[in-house]
Write a protein that holds these residues in place. Structure first.
Motif, PDB file in Angstrom:
ATOM      1  N   GLY A  55       0.799  -1.104   0.020  1.00  9.70           N
ATOM      2  CA  GLY A  55      -0.092  -0.095   0.193  1.00  9.70           C
ATOM      3  C   GLY A  55       0.856   1.282   0.143  1.00  9.70           C
ATOM      4  O   GLY A  55       0.556   2.190  -0.736  1.00  9.70           O
ATOM      5  N   LEU A  56       2.031   1.153   0.668  1.00  7.52           N
ATOM      6  CA  LEU A  56       2.899   2.322   0.940  1.00  7.52           C
ATOM      7  C   LEU A  56       3.402   2.578  -0.312  1.00  7.52           C
ATOM      8  O   LEU A  56       3.629   3.865  -0.885  1.00  7.52           O
ATOM      9  CB  LEU A  56       3.932   2.362   1.784  1.00  7.52           C
ATOM     10  N   LEU A  57       4.206   1.650  -1.208  1.00  4.34           N
ATOM     11  CA  LEU A  57       4.853   1.580  -2.402  1.00  4.34           C
ATOM     12  C   LEU A  57       3.714   2.165  -3.576  1.00  4.34           C
ATOM     13  O   LEU A  57       4.047   2.874  -4.307  1.00  4.34           O
ATOM     14  CB  LEU A  57       5.493   0.587  -2.629  1.00  4.34           C
ATOM     15  N   PHE A  58       2.716   1.453  -3.410  1.00  9.04           N
ATOM     16  CA  PHE A  58       1.512   1.848  -4.278  1.00  9.04           C
ATOM     17  C   PHE A  58       1.079   3.368  -4.538  1.00  9.04           C
ATOM     18  O   PHE A  58       0.925   4.079  -5.365  1.00  9.04           O
ATOM     19  CB  PHE A  58       0.349   0.915  -4.368  1.00  9.04           C
ATOM     20  N   SER A  59       0.728   3.676  -3.066  1.00  9.82           N
ATOM     21  CA  SER A  59       0.344   5.198  -2.759  1.00  9.82           C
ATOM     22  C   SER A  59       1.277   6.218  -3.264  1.00  9.82           C
ATOM     23  O   SER A  59       1.157   7.219  -3.497  1.00  9.82           O
ATOM     24  CB  SER A  59      -0.367   5.309  -1.661  1.00  9.82           C
ATOM     25  N   LEU A  60       2.778   5.779  -3.163  1.00 11.16           N
ATOM     26  CA  LEU A  60       3.650   6.918  -3.774  1.00 11.16           C
ATOM     27  C   LEU A  60       3.989   6.779  -4.938  1.00 11.16           C
ATOM     28  O   LEU A  60       4.236   7.685  -5.538  1.00 11.16           O
ATOM     29  CB  LEU A  60       5.177   6.502  -2.697  1.00 11.16           C
ATOM     30  N   SER A  61       4.187   5.609  -5.478  1.00  9.74           N
ATOM     31  CA  SER A  61       4.534   5.464  -6.874  1.00  9.74           C
ATOM     32  C   SER A  61       3.763   5.683  -7.807  1.00  9.74           C
ATOM     33  O   SER A  61       3.902   6.397  -9.082  1.00  9.74           O
ATOM     34  CB  SER A  61       5.129   4.104  -7.285  1.00  9.74           C
ATOM     35  N   TRP A  62       2.325   5.192  -7.804  1.00 10.59           N
ATOM     36  CA  TRP A  62       1.230   5.388  -8.650  1.00 10.59           C
ATOM     37  C   TRP A  62       0.859   6.917  -9.030  1.00 10.59           C
ATOM     38  O   TRP A  62       0.969   7.352 -10.296  1.00 10.59           O
ATOM     39  CB  TRP A  62      -0.055   4.735  -8.329  1.00 10.59           C
ATOM     40  N   PRO A  63       0.656   7.525  -8.125  1.00  5.70           N
ATOM     41  CA  PRO A  63       0.359   9.208  -8.385  1.00  5.70           C
ATOM     42  C   PRO A  63       1.640   9.907  -9.228  1.00  5.70           C
ATOM     43  O   PRO A  63       1.246  10.547  -9.847  1.00  5.70           O
ATOM     44  CB  PRO A  63       0.458   9.604  -7.016  1.00  5.70           C
ATOM     45  N   TYR A  64       2.874   9.351  -8.918  1.00  5.27           N
ATOM     46  CA  TYR A  64       4.100   9.944  -9.539  1.00  5.27           C
ATOM     47  C   TYR A  64       4.145   9.649 -10.915  1.00  5.27           C
ATOM     48  O   TYR A  64       4.227  10.364 -11.902  1.00  5.27           O
ATOM     49  CB  TYR A  64       5.081   9.475  -8.790  1.00  5.27           C
ATOM     50  N   LEU A  65       3.948   8.207 -11.215  1.00  8.85           N
ATOM     51  CA  LEU A  65       3.846   7.954 -12.510  1.00  8.85           C
ATOM     52  C   LEU A  65       2.985   8.412 -13.498  1.00  8.85           C
ATOM     53  O   LEU A  65       3.166   8.674 -14.515  1.00  8.85           O
ATOM     54  CB  LEU A  65       4.091   6.199 -12.595  1.00  8.85           C
ATOM     55  N   LEU A  66       1.477   8.357 -12.842  1.00 11.51           N
ATOM     56  CA  LEU A  66       0.204   9.104 -13.709  1.00 11.51           C
ATOM     57  C   LEU A  66       0.668  10.421 -13.710  1.00 11.51           C
ATOM     58  O   LEU A  66       0.293  10.967 -15.121  1.00 11.51           O
ATOM     59  CB  LEU A  66      -0.915   8.824 -12.819  1.00 11.51           C
ATOM     60  N   THR A  67       1.172  11.281 -12.974  1.00 15.46           N
ATOM     61  CA  THR A  67       1.480  12.702 -13.108  1.00 15.46           C
ATOM     62  C   THR A  67       2.507  13.123 -14.113  1.00 15.46           C
ATOM     63  O   THR A  67       2.182  13.566 -15.046  1.00 15.46           O
ATOM     64  CB  THR A  67       1.798  13.224 -11.987  1.00 15.46           C
ATOM     65  N   ASN A  68       3.300  12.158 -14.192  1.00 18.64           N
ATOM     66  CA  ASN A  68       4.370  12.504 -15.057  1.00 18.64           C
ATOM     67  C   ASN A  68       4.119  11.910 -16.462  1.00 18.64           C
ATOM     68  O   ASN A  68       4.272  12.761 -17.525  1.00 18.64           O
ATOM     69  CB  ASN A  68       5.891  11.509 -14.760  1.00 18.64           C
ATOM     70  N   PHE A  69       3.045  11.010 -16.694  1.00 18.93           N
ATOM     71  CA  PHE A  69       2.704  10.454 -18.014  1.00 18.93           C
ATOM     72  C   PHE A  69       1.574  11.537 -18.479  1.00 18.93           C
ATOM     73  O   PHE A  69       1.893  11.933 -19.887  1.00 18.93           O
ATOM     74  CB  PHE A  69       1.892   9.039 -17.816  1.00 18.93           C
ATOM     75  N   ILE A  70       0.850  11.942 -17.605  1.00 20.86           N
ATOM     76  CA  ILE A  70      -0.027  13.063 -18.238  1.00 20.86           C
ATOM     77  C   ILE A  70       0.822  14.363 -18.631  1.00 20.86           C
ATOM     78  O   ILE A  70       0.226  15.022 -19.540  1.00 20.86           O
ATOM     79  CB  ILE A  70      -1.183  13.485 -17.210  1.00 20.86           C
ATOM     80  N   LYS A  71       1.735  14.751 -17.741  1.00 12.86           N
ATOM     81  CA  LYS A  71       2.470  15.884 -18.243  1.00 12.86           C
ATOM     82  C   LYS A  71       3.286  15.685 -19.491  1.00 12.86           C
ATOM     83  O   LYS A  71       3.389  16.633 -20.370  1.00 12.86           O
ATOM     84  CB  LYS A  71       3.525  16.506 -17.008  1.00 12.86           C
ATOM     85  N   ARG A  72       3.853  14.668 -19.701  1.00 11.06           N
ATOM     86  CA  ARG A  72       4.423  14.478 -21.059  1.00 11.06           C
ATOM     87  C   ARG A  72       3.506  14.194 -22.024  1.00 11.06           C
ATOM     88  O   ARG A  72       3.916  14.903 -23.238  1.00 11.06           O
ATOM     89  CB  ARG A  72       4.986  12.974 -20.948  1.00 11.06           C
ATOM     90  N   ARG A  73       2.253  13.828 -22.015  1.00 10.61           N
ATOM     91  CA  ARG A  73       1.235  13.839 -22.919  1.00 10.61           C
ATOM     92  C   ARG A  73       1.026  15.276 -23.069  1.00 10.61           C
ATOM     93  O   ARG A  73       0.767  15.498 -24.296  1.00 10.61           O
ATOM     94  CB  ARG A  73       0.237  12.891 -22.572  1.00 10.61           C
ATOM     95  N   ASN A  74       0.544  16.145 -22.323  1.00  9.27           N
ATOM     96  CA  ASN A  74       0.310  17.374 -22.383  1.00  9.27           C
ATOM     97  C   ASN A  74       1.161  18.015 -23.184  1.00  9.27           C
ATOM     98  O   ASN A  74       1.100  18.863 -24.267  1.00  9.27           O
ATOM     99  CB  ASN A  74      -0.223  18.144 -21.235  1.00  9.27           C
ATOM    100  N   LYS A  75       2.623  18.016 -23.017  1.00 13.82           N
ATOM    101  CA  LYS A  75       3.764  18.776 -23.675  1.00 13.82           C
ATOM    102  C   LYS A  75       3.652  18.250 -25.124  1.00 13.82           C
ATOM    103  O   LYS A  75       3.810  18.994 -26.130  1.00 13.82           O
ATOM    104  CB  LYS A  75       5.082  18.164 -23.048  1.00 13.82           C
ATOM    105  N   LYS A  76       3.436  16.980 -25.380  1.00 14.46           N
ATOM    106  CA  LYS A  76       3.310  16.464 -26.927  1.00 14.46           C
ATOM    107  C   LYS A  76       2.076  17.168 -27.418  1.00 14.46           C
ATOM    108  O   LYS A  76       2.199  17.466 -28.675  1.00 14.46           O
ATOM    109  CB  LYS A  76       3.275  15.017 -27.067  1.00 14.46           C
TER     110      LYS A  76
END
Length: 180
Positions: A55-76
């Motif tokens: 739970g700790l690893l998931f709640s820390l890593s998933w938001p980070y990965l999702l935020t970076n994915f969306i930011k990269r997509r928005n830049k494109k």
């Protein structure tokens, strides 16, 4: 200005909820798998520790990965716009074209409405409608199981574009303000 929810923002409350839900889900799944498919040799302490760690690893890593994915997509998507376009309003939207739905972002610039999408990796597409080419903007509501707001943009040559998005009334108002 951005209209609609920012789906990628995770505040502390959302992260705590994610931690609790993923920990409980992992624990239940671990108990069921252990009970049905092997000898129940895991102690409760081990299951609680593993679940909390997951739970700790998931709640820390998933938001980070999702935020970076969306930011990269928005830049494109923003990189695909021309240099003379000044984006004033933007938000997530989907374009319904008969049987297909294409997800992307809707931009209102000082001169036109732009729907940008990257349908396939590496393939970029845009629909651009100048404000003087728009004859009508109508807000529609979906009365189905999933309630979505739509705006339908009709051009002077009769083409219709049906966009599903959040806060359709605000979008309609913003576009109508630019038509005058």
């Amino acid at each position: 200005m951005e209209i609609g929810k920012k789906h990628y923002e995770f505040d502390l409350k959302k992260r705590i909820q994610m931690f609790i839900q993923s920990s409980i889900g992992f624990a239940v799944l671990t108990i069921l798998i252990t009970y049905f498919f092997s000898e129940p040799n895991l102690s409760i302490e081990k299951i609680v520790f593993q679940s909390a760690l997951f739970g700790l690893l998931f709640s820390l890593s998933w938001p980070y990965l999702l935020t970076n994915f969306i930011k990269r997509r928005n830049k494109k998507l923003l990189a695909g716009l021309s240099a003379e376009d000044t984006v004033e309003v933007e938000g997530f939207a989907s374009l319904s074209t008969g049987k297909n739905t294409v997800y992307g972002k809707l931009f209102l610039t000082d001169k036109k409405v732009i729907f940008a999408t990257d349908k396939k990796p590496g393939q970029f597409d845009q629909i651009q409608i100048t404000y003087d080419h728009i004859s009508q903007v109508v807000k529609q509501e979906n009365s189905g199981m999933f309630k979505n707001d739509h705006i339908q943009i009709t051009t002077s040559d009769g083409n219709q574009y049906d966009f599903s998005l959040e806060e359709a009334a605000k979008w309609q108002q913003q576009i109508n303000n630019r038509l005058k």
